[in-house]
Design an enzyme around this catalytic site. Structure first.
Site, PDB file in Angstrom:
ATOM      1  N   ARG A   1     -14.715  64.762 -67.785  1.00  0.00           N
ATOM      2  CA  ARG A   1     -13.565  65.554 -67.326  1.00  0.00           C
ATOM      3  C   ARG A   1     -13.638  66.993 -67.818  1.00  0.00           C
ATOM      4  O   ARG A   1     -14.294  67.301 -68.813  1.00  0.00           O
ATOM      5  CB  ARG A   1     -12.265  64.913 -67.824  1.00  0.00           C
TER       6      ARG A   1
ATOM      7  N   ASP B   1     -17.430  61.086 -71.155  1.00  0.00           N
ATOM      8  CA  ASP B   1     -16.227  61.715 -70.614  1.00  0.00           C
ATOM      9  C   ASP B   1     -16.660  62.939 -69.822  1.00  0.00           C
ATOM     10  O   ASP B   1     -17.116  63.932 -70.398  1.00  0.00           O
ATOM     11  CB  ASP B   1     -15.276  62.108 -71.744  1.00  0.00           C
TER      12      ASP B   1
END
Length: 401
Positions: free
Chosen positions: A318, A316
């Site tokens: 982000r 991930d």
């Protein structure tokens, strides 16, 4: 032995049927049979019409008899299913925000679980995300009212920032949530300039000349009664997903989550409003091209986490500093966060807990609640991986899944 007239009639009818079959062989499956004129029967005469296997009128099926009493069965007519759609039942276009499922008028806001990121047992996950030392600088450059087909209105805010060249968005439900950077006066602008970029009170209408924002510029007809909130708004931090939101992908539930978030925020009971922070970080931050490569790796046997790692990306990638800065610009220091990812709570709060998440509201798949949604082998595997490898908490009425 049939008479020549009868044989001739039957032969003509056979030719007619054969011609009709030849004419309609290449027509698409959704074409309806040819319509026929609706002839009114003469007074005192009832016409009984049957259809043969070729859906043509049978000459022997016409009989004359005294006209019976006709009773209209409107209940039966109303219960008949509508004609089939031109689209295949397996094809489901993306839903319009706010209408993912029919909304009962008395439906209440979803319950939340209190969280506190300042203590280890606060329900905010075991990970400690890497936070920026300072929040990005954001500015809302334009705001516009968006009426939806469900009757709900929302305000779309477009933001710029000092860390990337992308245009991130805030979808705002509720008239009391406003952007500080948008409402701030700008040098040299006119009242029309302010209204065009969305810095106005009340509603726009033809002939309006004042924004209502500057001292002495408002009028009674431009003011609106804004209900006072009694708590923090419901907030969803949503990352862009072209495949799930636009291309009808059943590999993930992103499109369904966006629709459900909008529906919950547009309920009559949502008096505190709602905000969807829409971040342009496709594919959990790796971009659309790399995401499509990850899809191919998934078809070769990898799960969503393994595919990202094989492409030398984090599981991930982000970050949520922009979301924190946008929430602060919208005047929000306490929120109810709509998420299944407990680790996102601390990330959204900012380096110094500039925004405090008071509750986590679960985003339960619609199919698990028996309210529509969809099921597929891919999305079930996707949710399983998020639970087992990414620590997501998907529950149904408090029962962990």
């Amino acid at each position: 032995m049939p008479s020549p007239e009868t044989s001739s009639a039957e032969g003509a009818r056979g030719v007619s049927n054969q011609q009709r079959r030849e004419e309609t062989t290449d027509l698409p499956s959704f074409y309806s049979p040819r319509s026929r004129p609706n002839r009114e029967p003469e007074p005192g005469i009832a016409t009984h019409i049957d259809h043969d296997d070729d859906d043509e009128l049978s000459l022997s099926s016409l009989s004359l008899s005294p006209k019976p009493t006709i009773t209209s069965n409107t209940t039966e007519d109303a219960s008949r299913p509508p004609p089939p759609s031109l689209l295949s039942p397996a094809f489901t276009p993306p839903a319009t925000p706010g209408i993912a499922t029919p909304t009962p008028p008395a439906e209440q806001q979803p319950r939340g679980v209190p969280v506190d990121s300042s203590v280890p047992s606060g329900g905010c996950g075991s990970k400690r995300p890497k936070l920026l030392e300072t929040l990005p600088e954001v500015q809302c450059i334009v705001r516009a009212r968006i009426p939806t087909v469900s009757g709900t209105e929302m305000f779309l805010h477009l933001y710029t920032n000092n860390v990337d060249n992308k245009e991130h968005l805030a979808i705002v439900f509720g008239p009391h949530i406003r952007s500080k950077s948008l409402d701030a006066p700008r040098e040299g602008e006119t009242e029309m300039d302010r209204m065009v970029r969305g810095a106005y009170t009340g509603r726009l209408y033809p002939g309006r000349t004042r924004s209502g924002m500057l001292s002495g510029s408002s009028s009674a007809e431009e003011e609106e009664a804004i209900p006072s909130p009694n708590g923090p708004p419901l907030v969803r931090i949503h990352s862009e997903c072209y495949t799930g939101e636009t291309a009808w992908s059943a590999r993930c539930d992103c499109g369904e989550q966006l629709d459900e978030a909008a529906r919950l925020m547009s309920l009559p009971s949502a008096v505190n409003g709602g905000i969807v922070i829409y971040l342009r970080q496709e594919g959990r931050g790796i971009g659309l091209g790399e995401k499509l490569k990850a899809y191919n790796l998934q078809d070769l046997g990898s799960d969503t986490v393994e595919a990202n790692l094989l492409l030398r990306h984090p599981a991930d990638a982000r970050s949520y500093g922009l979301a924190t800065a946008m929430l602060l610009d919208l005047g929000q220091t306490e929120v109810r966060l709509l998420t299944n990812n407990p680790d996102k709570i601390r990330a959204v709060e900012g380096p110094n807990r500039e925004v405090r998440v008071t509750e986590r509201v679960a985003m339960v798949p619609l199919s698990w609640k028996g309210k529509g949604g969809f099921r597929s082998r891919e999305v079930e595997g996707y949710l399983k991986t998020k639970i087992e490898k990414m620590g997501h908490m998907l529950d149904m009425g408090g029962i962990p899944r």
